[in-house]
Structure formats: structure tokens, C-alpha cells
Design a protein around this motif. Sequence first.
Motif, PDB file in Angstrom:
ATOM      1  N   ARG A 233      17.979 -44.474  20.630  1.00  0.00           N
ATOM      2  CA  ARG A 233      17.084 -43.658  21.445  1.00  0.00           C
ATOM      3  C   ARG A 233      15.671 -43.991  21.055  1.00  0.00           C
ATOM      4  N   ALA A 234      14.865 -44.310  22.001  1.00  0.00           N
ATOM      5  CA  ALA A 234      13.466 -44.563  21.676  1.00  0.00           C
ATOM      6  C   ALA A 234      12.788 -43.205  21.518  1.00  0.00           C
ATOM      7  N   GLY A 235      11.870 -43.136  20.576  1.00  0.00           N
ATOM      8  CA  GLY A 235      11.098 -41.901  20.431  1.00  0.00           C
ATOM      9  C   GLY A 235      10.304 -41.711  21.713  1.00  0.00           C
ATOM     10  N   GLY A 236      10.119 -40.487  22.104  1.00  0.00           N
ATOM     11  CA  GLY A 236       9.475 -40.231  23.390  1.00  0.00           C
ATOM     12  C   GLY A 236       8.004 -39.905  23.240  1.00  0.00           C
ATOM     13  N   GLU A 237       7.618 -38.935  24.051  1.00  0.00           N
ATOM     14  CA  GLU A 237       6.219 -38.599  24.193  1.00  0.00           C
ATOM     15  C   GLU A 237       5.887 -37.420  23.273  1.00  0.00           C
ATOM     16  N   ILE A 238       4.731 -37.493  22.633  1.00  0.00           N
ATOM     17  CA  ILE A 238       4.275 -36.360  21.833  1.00  0.00           C
ATOM     18  C   ILE A 238       3.317 -35.534  22.698  1.00  0.00           C
ATOM     19  N   LEU A 239       3.618 -34.249  22.834  1.00  0.00           N
ATOM     20  CA  LEU A 239       2.751 -33.371  23.632  1.00  0.00           C
ATOM     21  C   LEU A 239       1.740 -32.730  22.701  1.00  0.00           C
ATOM     22  N   LEU A 250       5.246 -28.817  28.672  1.00  0.00           N
ATOM     23  CA  LEU A 250       6.679 -29.014  28.462  1.00  0.00           C
ATOM     24  C   LEU A 250       7.477 -28.441  29.633  1.00  0.00           C
ATOM     25  N   VAL A 259      15.982 -30.383  34.422  1.00  0.00           N
ATOM     26  CA  VAL A 259      16.898 -29.873  33.389  1.00  0.00           C
ATOM     27  C   VAL A 259      16.796 -28.358  33.221  1.00  0.00           C
TER      28      VAL A 259
ATOM     29  N   ILE B 279      22.425 -26.138  27.994  1.00  0.00           N
ATOM     30  CA  ILE B 279      21.175 -26.075  27.234  1.00  0.00           C
ATOM     31  C   ILE B 279      21.472 -25.456  25.871  1.00  0.00           C
ATOM     32  N   LEU B 336      19.957 -30.393  27.841  1.00  0.00           N
ATOM     33  CA  LEU B 336      18.696 -30.156  27.130  1.00  0.00           C
ATOM     34  C   LEU B 336      18.987 -29.584  25.743  1.00  0.00           C
ATOM     35  N   GLN B 353      22.468 -36.446  19.218  1.00  0.00           N
ATOM     36  CA  GLN B 353      21.592 -37.466  19.788  1.00  0.00           C
ATOM     37  C   GLN B 353      22.058 -38.003  21.136  1.00  0.00           C
ATOM     38  N   SER B 355      22.462 -36.005  23.617  1.00  0.00           N
ATOM     39  CA  SER B 355      21.953 -35.050  24.611  1.00  0.00           C
ATOM     40  C   SER B 355      21.049 -35.797  25.600  1.00  0.00           C
ATOM     41  N   ASP B 356      20.998 -35.316  26.851  1.00  0.00           N
ATOM     42  CA  ASP B 356      20.170 -35.999  27.856  1.00  0.00           C
ATOM     43  C   ASP B 356      18.688 -35.960  27.483  1.00  0.00           C
ATOM     44  N   VAL B 357      18.198 -34.745  27.256  1.00  0.00           N
ATOM     45  CA  VAL B 357      16.780 -34.576  26.929  1.00  0.00           C
ATOM     46  C   VAL B 357      16.699 -33.796  25.615  1.00  0.00           C
ATOM     47  N   ILE B 358      15.887 -34.319  24.694  1.00  0.00           N
ATOM     48  CA  ILE B 358      15.727 -33.640  23.405  1.00  0.00           C
ATOM     49  C   ILE B 358      14.263 -33.238  23.240  1.00  0.00           C
ATOM     50  N   VAL B 359      14.062 -31.981  22.906  1.00  0.00           N
ATOM     51  CA  VAL B 359      12.720 -31.490  22.601  1.00  0.00           C
ATOM     52  C   VAL B 359      12.696 -31.110  21.129  1.00  0.00           C
ATOM     53  N   PHE B 370      11.587 -36.491  15.460  1.00  0.00           N
ATOM     54  CA  PHE B 370      10.698 -37.010  16.505  1.00  0.00           C
ATOM     55  C   PHE B 370      11.116 -38.405  16.983  1.00  0.00           C
ATOM     56  N   VAL B 372      14.024 -39.302  17.805  1.00  0.00           N
ATOM     57  CA  VAL B 372      15.021 -39.232  18.879  1.00  0.00           C
ATOM     58  C   VAL B 372      14.567 -38.300  20.010  1.00  0.00           C
ATOM     59  N   ALA B 373      13.425 -37.652  19.820  1.00  0.00           N
ATOM     60  CA  ALA B 373      13.005 -36.639  20.791  1.00  0.00           C
ATOM     61  C   ALA B 373      12.420 -37.271  22.055  1.00  0.00           C
ATOM     62  N   THR B 374      12.817 -36.717  23.208  1.00  0.00           N
ATOM     63  CA  THR B 374      12.197 -37.122  24.466  1.00  0.00           C
ATOM     64  C   THR B 374      10.770 -36.571  24.507  1.00  0.00           C
ATOM     65  N   PHE B 375      10.649 -35.328  24.083  1.00  0.00           N
ATOM     66  CA  PHE B 375       9.330 -34.700  23.976  1.00  0.00           C
ATOM     67  C   PHE B 375       9.180 -34.085  22.588  1.00  0.00           C
ATOM     68  N   GLY B 376       8.101 -34.454  21.906  1.00  0.00           N
ATOM     69  CA  GLY B 376       7.860 -33.915  20.577  1.00  0.00           C
ATOM     70  C   GLY B 376       6.631 -33.024  20.586  1.00  0.00           C
TER      71      GLY B 376
END
Lengths: 260, 397
Positions: A233-239, A250, A259, B279, B336, B353, B355-359, B370, B372-376
Motif C-alpha cells: 500500500r502506498a502511503g496516501g495523502e496527509i491532511l 476528510l 465510503v 466501517i 473504511l 491493511q 481495508s479499502d480506505v484507511i484513515v 501513516f 498504509v493510510a489513504t488519509f493521514g
Amino acid sequence: MDIVVCIKQVPETTEVKIDPQTKTLVREGIPGIVNPFDMYAIEEGLRLKERYGGKVKVLTMGPPQAEDALREALAMGADEAVLLSDKALAGSDTLATSYALSMAVRKLGYDLVICGKQAVDGDTAQVGPEMAEHLGVPFVAWVRKVEEVSDGKIKVQRLMDDGYEVLEMPLPALITVVKEINEPRLPSLRGKMRARKAQIPVWTVEDIGADPSRVGLEGSPTQVVRVFTPERRAGGEILQGEPEEVADKLVEKLEAMGVI
Amino acid sequence: MARIKVIEEKCTGCGACVDACPFGAIRVEEMAVIDEEKCTLCGACVEACPLGALELEEVVRTGMDTSKYRGVWVFAEQRHGKVSGVAYELLNVGRRLADDLGEKLTAVVFGPIGEDAVRELIYRGADRVLWADDERLAQFHDDTYAGVLAEMAQAERPEIILCGATSIGRSFFPKAAAKLGTGLTADCTGLEIDKERRLLVQTRPAFGGNIMATILTPDHRPQMATVRHKVMKEAPRQEGREGEVVKWSPRPENLASRTTLVEFVEEVEETVNLADADIIVSGGRGLGGPENFALIRELAMLLGGAVGASRAAVDAGWIPYSHQVGQTGRTVSPKLYIACGISGAIQHLVGMQSSDVIVAINKDPEAPIFKVATFGIVGDLFEVVPALIERLKRRKG
């Protein structure tokens, strides 16, 4: 009550690293440990022995170095240990493994067999239930508590997705246990000394009277044809921003992705 | 005895196999040398060798006459009389496999679940429902479930049987496979048909998801697999779709269970249980204490999700074990996953890991979560989570 605890030596997976160049698991120098779920199985065996008397015998199948796992169980207080080790067992899948183990368990003699719910390397959770079938005994998986053993019966709690069930079955029987069941003890100094000196018998396929065509690759219906490293998994976006801002961002993003 | 054979005339010692071996069992000394102590006969090297210099030495397997087995079955699990969502996921994947083989798709269901629920299985893609409508199968027991399934499979000879990798499926399905003397692949995340060989190609994670393995059951039938919940989509519903319902009367010996149910104790979650959740909101050490799980619960409730936890939070006694996500807890793959105050130890990551979307919400910008997170969100969860709760309340209106 004679209790056989089946354990497995596994690489300490929490230390598993992927070689960035070759994209394979780095296993060099990674210590073998007792499969974490099997620690609960050993502990439960010891506790049942303390409650009801009898013996705890530990069994593993693996290469010669799997003996280390048995010594750890002996150090915790197990009475006997046996290593089932034979080149002819290499490549055994769960059906072949469970068959071989069941033959060794028969030879050991038992009222109760305890296994961890699964091994953390293969993660199949199949060897326990398949052994029960080979042994022809009743079994309960995912045991979170042994309530009591009396009148030749065992009463246990099985963890389900929506709660737990209290089940009763006659002995001899087999259970697989989850982490919740207990807190494994640390080996005592005396236990460690004893374990170091213990002679551990090594049994072969012939010793357990197993049919050679039912073990190893030959006795394994499943065949692993490819092993590969999954896409990381690539690390994503930092908000960034104040809490209110990031909360807004978010929620918008999650809504856009559908989702929430 | 089986082993990997190096064909000396072909091997140039290029080392491709060394890189491919997941177990570090090969070194090159002019030619490839296999360390048989470490080799698990997985065959990764055989596939990787560009020169065809490695062979998995022929093993004679005592197989079955595979041509006599036809059709795809899925086991439609029910709990307390209600068909589980995993059944519809299996019908979706089963439909695709059956179409690829040009065969019928059969749903197998146990217990008195009612005509409507049976019809629903047909609306969701089954051509046929094999229904053991017996009160003694209402409650799950390994003896009866494995016994009746094996009895049906011996009589009807399907080539494939799938089952959900649930607490029920992963308990009785191995027992059924052992009864049938066939192979079983656990917790698959990918299933395809090799049309040329008419084989089920099963892909599953191992080593906590660090490696994936592709597995075949070439010479034994049925080919059996349990399928991870929430990885496949549920089958679309086609109201009015037609199919056949076949009632099955099990043999009496297969309706007798040696385990008896004394009682079922429901552990009521505030929202939904982890296994079924789309979720999941999880809390870890960063929560600082059991009382702060209230925040996690509130967020989960607002999202209609379940409450998860890291091992650290469970070991500290802040929340029961049934909530633990990770290697020694549950493996989940919701749409999620929101991790609050969880650093992301590998043993936690392997459980979530996929999961579709990880926050991820964590104070420490270096926390592995972070990666593996989609949004951190780097910040104090006690500020971020309440802000998120406020925002979601406004959204609900």
C-alpha cells in the motif's frame, strides 16, 4: 487427564522484513519462536493439569531446530515433549500435517488435545479441526474459556462473531484456543534448567505408523504454485490544518469516494 | 521424496532463484544449491528460473477421477435463522466461476430458514438450492455441519465448494475437507478459473499478509476454499430469477452432534460486530485510558460502524478482546478503517491493511500507520476526533 498440546515453531513474523531489492521476505537471522497462539494452548494445558491432575505432553512437527520450541514448553512446565521430524514430511499441507500429527497424538495417548487457533505463518486454522476428524473425536474451535471438566465431559466457551456459546462434549476431545483464554506464564529458572537437560525423542513417519503416501508432498492435495509479494500500500495523502479544517477535508473526501 | 532438483546442464548460477526464494533457502556456488532444511517446496524458484534449470521432482499423487465432478457449490451460512451477508458474496464469486466452467451454481443451506430466504439465494444467482431443512441444523455444530455437507458432496460430486472464512466456516469446513480427503485453501482473497485445466486458482495471504500464495488442488475433488469476508462484493439481486429448490434429507447419523449447546450469550455491541462491519473505528494506546473509548464509540455510532482496538488497548484492559484487530485478534477488511491513536505495529497492520480506505489519526508523524493510510492526519486525536464528530453531526442534520 492426559493432555497433548500441539505447537508449531514459526519465524517471529513481527520482525519479517521485505528486502527492497528482491521484494522477498528476509528470513536470515530471524529467530524461531513458539507460535503465539500455541503459548495459550500450553498455558491452558498446564492450568488444566493443575486443576485436574495428569500430564501435559507437547508435540511438534518440523525440522530438527523445532526442538527449541519444545524446550520452551518444557521450561514452562510441560512434562514430556516429542519432536515429529522426518524429511518425508516436507511439503505437507494441512491435510497431510493433521494426519501425521494425529498419528503421533494416538501414539502419545490423550484425553484432550489442545491447539492454538492458528499459526501466524500459514494463518490457515485448519490443522486443529482436521486433526479432530482424523482422530474421530469431537472438537470445538475458538475456545475462550474451559469452564470445567467432569464426568468425562468438558464444558467450554466458544468465541463467535456475535458473542459466545457454552458447549459441552465428551472426552476424548480436541479444542483450539484463542488469546483471551489466559495469560501464559514465564518459565521458571528451574524449569529452564530442566528443559535444557531434557532428552527429546524424535519420531519418524515409521515410528508413528503413518501411511507414507498420506504425508509430505505426495499426501498433500493442495499445491502452492506461486509465492509473491503483494503490492505494498502506498502511503496516501496527509491532511493538514486546524482540527475543524481537517475534519471538513476528510469528510468531503470520504463522501466523494462514496465510503460514507 | 519430493525436492527441488537443480538440472546441472542448464543452471548458469544467475541467482534469479535466490531472489525469488521467500525462505532464503537457495545460495549460488557456481550453481544453485538448495538448503533442504529451509526449503518448503513452494516452487517460487521453479517459476523464477529463466532457463528451466529447476524442477520440483515428480511426485506421484494418489488423486481421484476428477472428470466425474461437476458444478460449483457455495455454502450459504445462516445464523439464528438469518442468511449471512457472506453467502451473497460467495454467490457473486461462485456465479463467475460457474459461468467460466459452463456449469451450474448451487447454494447449500442448512436449517429451517424459510421459503423466502431460499428464494433470495436464487435471486442472488443460484441456479439451484440444496436445502437441508431440518430443525437439528438450526444451530451450528461441527459434527452435523461437516457430516451433512460431506454426505451431500459424496452423493452429488461438485468440483468446487466455497464457504465463508467466518467463525463457523473456518471451524467446520476443514473437518468436512478431511472427511472428503481433499484439499482446502483457507481465507482466499482471489479466486479464478484456469480454463485450460479446469482448475480453481486460489490466492491467499500468508505470513500476516506479507506474502501471497497461489494454490491449486490439481488431483483431488472437490476443490475447497474458504473466502475472506468483505473482500468480494455481494451478488446483485435479480427479483424473479428462476431456479430449482431441492430438499435434502440428511442421514440420521449426520444429524447427531457430540457437542451440545448449553447456552448462547450474545455480546451486544453498541453498533455492529467487527466481522460484518463496513466501517470500523479503532482506538489504541493514544487514547490513554478506557474512558476515552467513549469518543471512538461515538464516532463509530455516527458512521454506523463497529469499534475496534489495537492489542495495546486490549492488553491494558481498556476494552474486551473481541474488539482486537490484528494478528492475534481479528483480520478485517472493511470499506473504511479509522485508526485513532494507533501507531501501527506490524501485528496490527496485518489485520487491517486490506481495508479499502484507511484513515490514520496520530500525534507522531513518524508512526508506521501513516505508511498504509489513504488519509493521514497528524494531530491530537482529542482535538481531531471531536471535530470530526461535530462535522458528521452537522452532516446528518
